[in-house]
Design a protein around this motif. Structure first.
Motif, PDB file in Angstrom:
ATOM      1  N   GLY A  71      -0.922  17.543  -2.564  1.00  8.46           N
ATOM      2  CA  GLY A  71      -1.801  18.255  -1.637  1.00  8.46           C
ATOM      3  C   GLY A  71      -2.296  17.367  -0.514  1.00  8.46           C
ATOM      4  O   GLY A  71      -2.420  17.809   0.638  1.00  8.46           O
ATOM      5  N   ILE A  72      -2.573  16.112  -0.844  1.00  8.52           N
ATOM      6  CA  ILE A  72      -3.026  15.178   0.190  1.00  8.52           C
ATOM      7  C   ILE A  72      -1.891  14.900   1.167  1.00  8.52           C
ATOM      8  O   ILE A  72      -2.097  14.789   2.389  1.00  8.52           O
ATOM      9  CB  ILE A  72      -3.540  13.879  -0.458  1.00  8.52           C
ATOM     10  N   HIS A  73      -0.669  14.786   0.663  1.00  7.04           N
ATOM     11  CA  HIS A  73       0.475  14.568   1.554  1.00  7.04           C
ATOM     12  C   HIS A  73       0.656  15.745   2.507  1.00  7.04           C
ATOM     13  O   HIS A  73       0.947  15.555   3.691  1.00  7.04           O
ATOM     14  CB  HIS A  73       1.749  14.374   0.727  1.00  7.04           C
ATOM     15  N   VAL A  74       0.500  16.955   1.994  1.00  2.38           N
ATOM     16  CA  VAL A  74       0.670  18.141   2.839  1.00  2.38           C
ATOM     17  C   VAL A  74      -0.421  18.189   3.911  1.00  2.38           C
ATOM     18  O   VAL A  74      -0.144  18.426   5.092  1.00  2.38           O
ATOM     19  CB  VAL A  74       0.646  19.421   1.981  1.00  2.38           C
ATOM     20  N   LEU A  98      -0.205   9.440  -4.223  1.00  2.00           N
ATOM     21  CA  LEU A  98      -1.331  10.344  -3.981  1.00  2.00           C
ATOM     22  C   LEU A  98      -0.899  11.775  -4.309  1.00  2.00           C
ATOM     23  O   LEU A  98       0.289  12.103  -4.282  1.00  2.00           O
ATOM     24  CB  LEU A  98      -1.761  10.252  -2.512  1.00  2.00           C
ATOM     25  N   PRO A  99      -1.826  12.649  -4.609  1.00  2.00           N
ATOM     26  CA  PRO A  99      -1.457  14.046  -4.939  1.00  2.00           C
ATOM     27  C   PRO A  99      -0.683  14.698  -3.788  1.00  2.00           C
ATOM     28  O   PRO A  99      -0.918  14.405  -2.609  1.00  2.00           O
ATOM     29  CB  PRO A  99      -2.813  14.725  -5.158  1.00  2.00           C
ATOM     30  N   LEU A 158       0.809  -1.209   0.000  1.00  2.00           N
ATOM     31  CA  LEU A 158       0.000   0.000   0.000  1.00  2.00           C
ATOM     32  C   LEU A 158       0.845   1.262   0.000  1.00  2.00           C
ATOM     33  O   LEU A 158       0.378   2.330  -0.391  1.00  2.00           O
ATOM     34  CB  LEU A 158      -0.939   0.000   1.210  1.00  2.00           C
ATOM     35  N   ALA A 159       2.105   1.156   0.452  1.00  2.00           N
ATOM     36  CA  ALA A 159       2.978   2.328   0.451  1.00  2.00           C
ATOM     37  C   ALA A 159       3.201   2.840  -0.969  1.00  2.00           C
ATOM     38  O   ALA A 159       3.340   4.059  -1.180  1.00  2.00           O
ATOM     39  CB  ALA A 159       4.309   1.987   1.111  1.00  2.00           C
ATOM     40  N   TRP A 160       3.266   1.919  -1.941  1.00  2.00           N
ATOM     41  CA  TRP A 160       3.456   2.334  -3.332  1.00  2.00           C
ATOM     42  C   TRP A 160       2.288   3.218  -3.771  1.00  2.00           C
ATOM     43  O   TRP A 160       2.484   4.271  -4.402  1.00  2.00           O
ATOM     44  CB  TRP A 160       3.574   1.108  -4.233  1.00  2.00           C
ATOM     45  N   TYR A 161       1.069   2.801  -3.452  1.00  2.00           N
ATOM     46  CA  TYR A 161      -0.105   3.576  -3.843  1.00  2.00           C
ATOM     47  C   TYR A 161      -0.173   4.895  -3.075  1.00  2.00           C
ATOM     48  O   TYR A 161      -0.522   5.939  -3.642  1.00  2.00           O
ATOM     49  CB  TYR A 161      -1.368   2.752  -3.595  1.00  2.00           C
ATOM     50  N   ALA A 162       0.174   4.859  -1.785  1.00  2.05           N
ATOM     51  CA  ALA A 162       0.154   6.087  -0.986  1.00  2.05           C
ATOM     52  C   ALA A 162       1.168   7.102  -1.509  1.00  2.05           C
ATOM     53  O   ALA A 162       0.926   8.312  -1.479  1.00  2.05           O
ATOM     54  CB  ALA A 162       0.426   5.762   0.483  1.00  2.05           C
ATOM     55  N   HIS A 163       2.302   6.610  -1.992  1.00  2.00           N
ATOM     56  CA  HIS A 163       3.353   7.504  -2.485  1.00  2.00           C
ATOM     57  C   HIS A 163       2.863   8.348  -3.656  1.00  2.00           C
ATOM     58  O   HIS A 163       3.280   9.509  -3.813  1.00  2.00           O
ATOM     59  CB  HIS A 163       4.571   6.683  -2.913  1.00  2.00           C
TER      60      HIS A 163
END
Length: 598
Positions: A326-329, A323-324, A316-321
Motif C-alpha cells: 500500500g505504501i508503494h502504491v 515496505l507494505p 536502504l533500498a532493501w528496507y524500502a523494498h
C-alpha cells in the motif's frame, strides 16, 4: 504619470511592482496628493480606476492605463499593450477583468497575498544565481573526478573502448564537427590526465571565486569532449543534463575577471531558460511513464519492483523494498502528482512556486536515499534553486549585489536570444515527439536544425525509467585456465557475491557497473563493448582489471572467459536473519559462451 488610489493597499503594492520593473521611465503618485492638479478627472474616477496622464494631457483609464504603464517594463509588457491596441477581443477581456478586480479589491488583495505574499515586486534571483553557479561548479568537480579514476580503463589506450579507435571510426563516418571533442588533437593517456586534471582544478576554482563565464565555457568544452568520446559509458541523462545546464551558465556568468564580491544580476531570459529546463526534465519524466504503456506504472505497482531492480541499490533500498504494498502504491501516486503537476507551478507566483520547489527537492531526496544515482539528484536539486527568488531567502542569507558584476547585457544578452529560440523550438519538438508521442508534421528546417545542434547537446530528451524492470538479471563473468575450474570476477558496486551489502557510492558513478546492468537486459551482441571488455580481461589489461573489486587471476590472465546470467532478488527478512545474505540468486542461462583470444 500613473495616478492611483493611495488608500488602496492592493493598488499601492501593484504600483510598487510596476515601479520596480519600469524604474524612472514612469512617474507615480497617489490621487490624494495630485488629484487636484487634474480637475478634468473626478474624485470618483480616481477612486474607481487607475489613471494614466500623459505629457500632452491624454488620459487613459482602467485596463488601458495599466497596460500602457506595463509597456515600459519590458518585452512582455510591450506585447500586452500591443495585444490591447490591436486585438478588440483582448481589449474587451482586459477591461472586463479590470472591472471585476476593481469591484472586488478586498478579495483580490487576499488572493494576491496568498499567491505572492506581501512583496509583489518582480522577483530577482541574485542569491539563487550565485548559489547555483557554485553548486554547478561542484557538480562539474564531482563529474571530472569520478571519471578520472576510471578513465584509463574505459577509454584509455588499454581500455575497453580506446579513444583512438573511436575517433578513427568517427572520422570515417563524417566531419569532425559532428564529433566535437578536444581528443582530436591528442588521444594519449597523458592527455586524458591533462583534461581531467584541468577540469577538476577549474571546477574547484569556479566553486570558490566569483562566477566567470569563461570558466564555465571551458568546463563545458571539456565535459562535452569526454561525453562525445565516452560512447555507451556516457549515455546517461544526467550527463547531457549537466551539459545543457552548463551551456546556459556560459550566458549567465559575467565574462569579466572574477574580481570583487557579491552576486550578479542574472538575465531574466537565462533564468527563464533554467526554469524551462527544470520543467522539461521533470514533466517528461512523468509523462513517459504513462505514454510508454508500461503496466506497472499504470497500476501504480512499479515501486514494488523498483528498489530491487534499479541499477545500483544501496542498503536502504532493501528496507524500502519490504515496505507494505500500500505504501508503494501511494508513493507511486505521489510521484506522479509531483512529476506531472508540480512542474506547472514552476512558472506560478511566489508561494505556489516555492511549494513546487519543496515537492521537487523532496522527490530528489527520496530517490537519493534509496539508490546510487551519481550527481543526478544534486543537479536536479540545484536547478530547483531557480524557483527561489531573493524575497524568499532570509535576509542573512541573501548575497549582496555587486555593482561591478551586474549582468553584461549587450553581447551576452544578445547571444542568449538565438540560443533561447533554438532551445524552445527543439524542446517543444522533443516533448511532443518523444514524451507525448504525438505525430506532428514539423517543417524540414526544424529537422535540419536538430541535426546541426544534436552533437553539442544543446537540447536533449529526458524521461527516466520509462519501463520498469520487474526482474533483476545479473551477468557474472568467470575466467578459467583449464576450461573446467571457473572463478568469478567481482565488480566494485554491482551485485555479485550474495553476502555483500549493497554499497553507497553516490555521487561517484562506476560507469562499467552501470553498463553491466543494461547489458544484462539484452543479448551480448546488443552491447559490443561487452566483447571488448572480455578481450581486455583475457589480455590481463591492468587499467581494465583495475575497474574491478577482485581479479581472480592476479598473476596472469585466464585462458577462457564466459558470462553466466543469474536472476537476483533481495533476501526476505527471515532469510537475511538466518544467512546474513543480502541477495538470493538463481541460475538462468549462459549469457556469453566460452571464449578465448584465439
Amino acid at each position: 504619470m500613473l495616478v492611483y488610489d493611495g488608500n488602496c493597499g492592493f493598488c499601492a503594492r501593484w504600483v510598487d511592482r510596476i515601479r520596480a520593473a519600469a524604474g524612472d521611465r514612469v512617474s507615480y503618485a497617489p490621487s490624494q496628493e495630485v488629484g487636484h492638479r487634474f480637475p478634468q478627472i473626478s474624485p470618483e474616477q480616481f477612486e474607481n480606476a487607475v489613471q494614466w496622464i500623459g505629457p500632452d494631457g491624454e488620459v487613459y483609464s482602467g485596463a488601458r492605463a495599466a497596460l500602457f504603464a506595463l509597456a515600459f517594463t519590458g518585452p512582455a509588457g510591450k506585447l500586452l499593450w500591443w495585444a490591447y491596441s490591436r486585438l478588440p477581443w483582448f481589449a474587451g477581456a482586459a477591461e472586463a477583468a479590470y472591472r471585476f478586480v476593481a469591484h472586488n479589491r478586498k478579495t483580490a488583495s487576499t488572493v494576491s497575498r496568498w499567491l505572492w505574499g506581501q512583496d509583489l515586486r518582480r522577483p530577482t534571483y541574485r542569491t539563487s544565481a550565485d548559489l547555483f553557479l557554485r553548486g554547478l561548479a561542484v557538480i562539474y568537480l564531482i563529474a571530472f573526478l569520478s571519471f578520472w579514476v576510471q578513465a584509463h580503463g574505459l577509454i584509455g589506450a588499454q581500455g575497453i573502448l580506446p579513444i583512438e579507435e573511436s575517433l578513427r571510426l568517427a572520422a570515417e563516418k563524417g566531419h569532425p564537427l559532428r564529433y566535437p571533442t578536444l581528443f582530436w588533437f591528442d588521444q594519449s593517456d597523458t592527455f586524458i590526465h591533462v583534461l581531467c586534471g584541468a577540469g577538476t582544478l577549474l571546477a574547484g576554482v569556479a566553486a570558490i571565486v566569483p562566477a566567470c563565464g569563461l570558466f564555465f565555457l571551458l568546463l563545458w568544452i571539456g565535459y562535452l569532449s569526454i561525453v562525445t568520446t565516452g560512447g555507451p559509458f556516457f549515455s546517461f541523462q544526467w550527463d547531457v543534463l549537466l551539459l545543457e545546464a552548463g551551456l546556459l551558465a556560459v550566458f549567465l556568468a559575467p565574462w569579466g575577471l572574477p574580481t570583487g564580491r557579491g552576486a550578479i544580476t542574472p538575465s531574466r531570459l537565462v533564468a527563464w531558460l533554467y526554469r524551462w529546463l527544470l520543467f522539461r526534465f521533470m514533466f517528461a519524466s512523468g509523462v513517459v511513464k504513462l505514454t510508454s504503456g508500461d503496466a506497472t506504472w499504470r497500476d501504480l505497482s512499479a515501486l514494488t519492483y523498483h528498489y530491487q531492480t534499479q541499477p545500483l541499490p544501496n542498503p536502504l533500498a532493501w528496507y524500502a523494498h519490504y515496505l507494505p504494498d500500500g505504501i508503494h502504491v501511494v508513493s507511486a501516486g505521489i510521484m506522479f502528482a509531483i512529476e506531472l503537476a508540480a512542474p506547472f507551478f514552476i512558472f506560478a507566483p511566489r508561494r505556489p512556486r516555492i511549494a513546487a520547489c519543496a515537492l521537487l527537492v523532496g522527490l530528489q531526496a527520496g530517490i537519493a536515499l534509496t539508490g546510487n544515482y551519481t550527481f543526478f539528484n544534486l543537479l536536479a536539486t540545484a536547478l530547483c534553486l531557480w524557483l527561489v527568488d531573493d524575497a524568499t531567502w532570509p535576509k542573512r542569507l541573501r548575497t549582496p549585489i555587486c555593482r561591478e558584476r551586474r549582468y553584461a547585457g549587450s553581447i551576452q544578452g544578445l547571444a542568449a536570444v538565438p540560443l533561447a529560440a533554438v532551445v524552445v523550438m527543439l524542446s517543444l519538438v522533443y516533448l511532443c515527439t518523444f514524451s507525448l508521442r504525438l505525430k506532428v508534421p514539423w517543417p524540414r528546417g526544424v529537422d535540419a536544425l536538430n541535426r546541426a545542434v544534436a552533437p553539442y547537446n544543446v537540447v536533449n530528451t529526458y524521461g527516466l525509467f520509462q519501463v520498469m524492470t520487474t526482474r533483476r538479471p545479473e551477468i557474472i563473468l568467470e575466467g578459467s585456465r583449464d576450461g573446467e575450474t571457473w572463478l568469478p570476477y567481482e565488480f566494485r558496486c554491482k551485485p555479485g557475491d550474495p553476502e555483500r551489502r549493497p554499497p553507497v557510492v553516490a555521487p561517484h558513478q562506476p560507469r562499467l557497473d552501470w553498463q553491466m546492468w543494461f547489458a544484462a537486459l539484452g543479448h551480448y551482441r546488443q552491447s559490443p563493448w561487452m566483447v571488448r571488455l572480455c578481450r581486455r580481461l583475457l589480455e590481463g589489461s591492468p587499467p581494465v582489471t583495475g575497474l574491478l573489486a577482485r581479479n581472480p587471476f592476479p598473476g596472469s590472465p585466464p585462458r577462457y572467459l564466459r558470462g553466466q546470467l543469474y536472476d537476483y532478488r533481495f533476501t526476505t527478512p527471515e532469510e537475511r536473519r538466518r544467512t546474513g545474505d543480502w541477495w538470493n540468486r538463481a541460475y538462468r542461462k549462459t549469457y556469453l559462451p566460452k571464449i578465448q583470444l584465439e
